[in-house]
Design an enzyme around this catalytic site. Sequence first.
Site, short mmCIF file in Angstrom:
data_model
loop_
_atom_site.label_atom_id
_atom_site.label_comp_id
_atom_site.label_asym_id
_atom_site.label_seq_id
_atom_site.Cartn_x
_atom_site.Cartn_y
_atom_site.Cartn_z
CD GLU A 1 -19.64 -75.56 9.92
OE1 GLU A 1 -18.41 -75.63 9.97
OE2 GLU A 1 -20.30 -75.75 8.87
N GLY B 1 -27.33 -84.71 -8.71
CA GLY B 1 -26.74 -84.85 -10.04
C GLY B 1 -27.74 -85.34 -11.06
N GLY B 2 -27.24 -85.84 -12.18
CA GLY B 2 -28.10 -86.26 -13.29
C GLY B 2 -28.68 -87.65 -13.12
CG ASP C 1 -15.88 -73.65 11.48
OD1 ASP C 1 -15.72 -72.47 11.16
OD2 ASP C 1 -16.47 -73.99 12.51
CD GLN D 1 -14.68 -77.34 12.63
OE1 GLN D 1 -14.83 -78.10 11.70
NE2 GLN D 1 -15.67 -77.08 13.45
N1 CAO Z 1 -2.16 -62.18 22.75
C1 CAO Z 1 -2.94 -61.11 22.96
N2 CAO Z 1 -4.15 -60.95 22.39
C2 CAO Z 1 -4.58 -61.92 21.58
C3 CAO Z 1 -3.82 -63.07 21.31
C4 CAO Z 1 -2.56 -63.17 21.94
N3 CAO Z 1 -1.77 -64.24 21.74
N4 CAO Z 1 -4.52 -63.88 20.47
C5 CAO Z 1 -5.68 -63.24 20.22
N5 CAO Z 1 -5.71 -62.07 20.89
C6 CAO Z 1 -6.80 -61.09 20.89
C7 CAO Z 1 -7.11 -60.55 19.52
O1 CAO Z 1 -6.13 -59.60 19.16
C8 CAO Z 1 -8.49 -59.95 19.75
O2 CAO Z 1 -8.35 -58.72 20.40
P1 CAO Z 1 -9.20 -57.40 19.98
O3 CAO Z 1 -10.63 -57.82 19.90
O4 CAO Z 1 -8.92 -56.43 21.10
O5 CAO Z 1 -8.70 -56.93 18.68
C9 CAO Z 1 -9.08 -60.89 20.81
O6 CAO Z 1 -7.99 -61.69 21.29
C10 CAO Z 1 -10.18 -61.82 20.40
O7 CAO Z 1 -10.04 -62.31 19.09
P2 CAO Z 1 -11.33 -62.67 18.22
O8 CAO Z 1 -12.17 -61.42 18.08
O9 CAO Z 1 -10.92 -63.31 16.97
O10 CAO Z 1 -12.07 -63.76 19.14
P3 CAO Z 1 -13.62 -63.87 19.51
O11 CAO Z 1 -13.69 -65.00 20.48
O12 CAO Z 1 -14.21 -62.58 19.94
O13 CAO Z 1 -14.33 -64.29 18.14
C11 CAO Z 1 -14.69 -65.69 16.21
C12 CAO Z 1 -14.23 -65.60 17.68
C13 CAO Z 1 -14.43 -67.09 15.70
C14 CAO Z 1 -16.19 -65.39 16.12
C15 CAO Z 1 -13.90 -64.66 15.38
O14 CAO Z 1 -12.52 -64.87 15.59
C16 CAO Z 1 -14.20 -64.70 13.89
O15 CAO Z 1 -15.24 -64.24 13.42
N6 CAO Z 1 -13.24 -65.20 13.08
C17 CAO Z 1 -13.31 -65.22 11.65
C18 CAO Z 1 -14.27 -66.26 11.16
C19 CAO Z 1 -13.92 -67.63 11.64
O16 CAO Z 1 -12.84 -68.15 11.49
N7 CAO Z 1 -14.93 -68.29 12.19
C20 CAO Z 1 -14.85 -69.69 12.46
C21 CAO Z 1 -14.55 -69.98 13.84
S1 CAO Z 1 -14.75 -71.72 14.05
O17 CAO Z 1 -16.39 -71.92 14.18
#
Ligand code: CAO
Length: 415
Positions: A139, A247-248, A168, A17
Amino acid sequence: MGKALDGVRILDFTHVQSGPTCTQLLAWFGADVIKVERAGAGDVTREQLRDVPDADSLYFTMLNHNKRSITLDTKSAAGKEVLERLIKRCDVLVENFAPGALDRMGFTWQRIQSLNPKMIVASVKGFGPGPYEECKVYENVAQCAGGAASTTGFDDGPPLVTGAQIGDSGTGLHLALGIVAALYQRNTTGRGQRVLAAMQDGVLNLCRVKLRDQQRLERTGVMKEYPQYPDGKFGEAVPRAANASGGGQPGSILKCKGWETDPNAYLYFICQAPVWKEICKVIGKEHWVSDPDYSTPNARLPRLKQVFEAIEQWTMTKTKLEAMAILNEHDIPCGPILSMKELAYEPSLRATGTIVEVDHPKRGKYLTVGNPIKLSDSVTEVKRSPLLGEHTEEVLGELGYGAQDIAALRSGKVI
Ligand code: CAO
């Protein structure tokens, strides 16, 4: 008429998001947003909370309008080559991976700069530099870590998260502003830069008034507009303020006619000092205008409970919309508690493009929230979200790949 961000190319590495909110806004302002997704899977939200079998979910469609989608395995050698060409061609890379993911892919800031010194790299992360920077964040984690949860709810209940996605979507908004500022600065420096919006920081920014109150509390030990005053106790930290105004001008949520059966038959009432006389007239308490216990804002502060009880006796005789009409005649600020159903079918929101109906080839018609920011010379036209990989060939063609190259990438499962 052109669009405000015509000509700006965004390499969109966002998912879920926060990041998609940001790039959707940029797309609405006219940027060409190319969303890079993993072949076969795509953004995880495409299949989360699905309501139509095999069709992209509303979660995905409502956050990815006006974008193009390409599939690419950015961890394969051929995929990295495509990504390099994209980096050279785009102005901004936006990502919200878990910390370090872009580096692990081989695309550090130094590497990106060497490929395209003008590129702006914009990131959403859960936390800024410090003890929690490696943590993954969603979020509600951000709402809790940014001060919103500890200050939301009733005094005798647990902390509460809010339905507004301040972690988000709020951080996505912050990031979009950072990107536009960096694009503007690039006009004079000729260089890109990194833009970071941490979700904790974004939520804390939106809770700014609570940090104000923390300092007021530390100085004076009391905050007279909070429901804890005069009978309750204040502790060391800003307490939950229930529905008191931040607020106030004191305010509260009051029952209206039908509250017994309708969970949204309520009205937010602001006891604004300049219209105190009118408030007293409307609720039939004219004697309060001259009563020294009620005539001034300071005199009323210890009696807010009684004041709002008296106003509620009046609001309970009217529906929320009847009450609003009468109060507005007297310039008294108030807000009906509108349900999502009421908002979805509100004609004025349809007329302004704030609620838009969109047609989608797989799921049919659905409602979405359009661009809440209106530019008079750059009007937003909301276009449906892309299917997974819908624009892969189109974008690869723009990057100089011919039909044979594309076929090879496809057979190698790179796209
Ligand atoms: N081709 C190949 N690999 C890909 C890719 C693609 N097109 N797109 C993504 N990947 C890979 C990434 O490189 C990553 O690999 P590694 O872990 O080996 O480095 C992997 O996919 C997973 O990415 P991620 O760690 O971001 O995803 P997740 O599901 O484990 O975590 C989230 C999700 C949201 C917790 C994390 O991305 C995060 O903390 N983001 C920052 C904060 C944020 O935006 N949070 C809000 C999310 S909305 O509620």
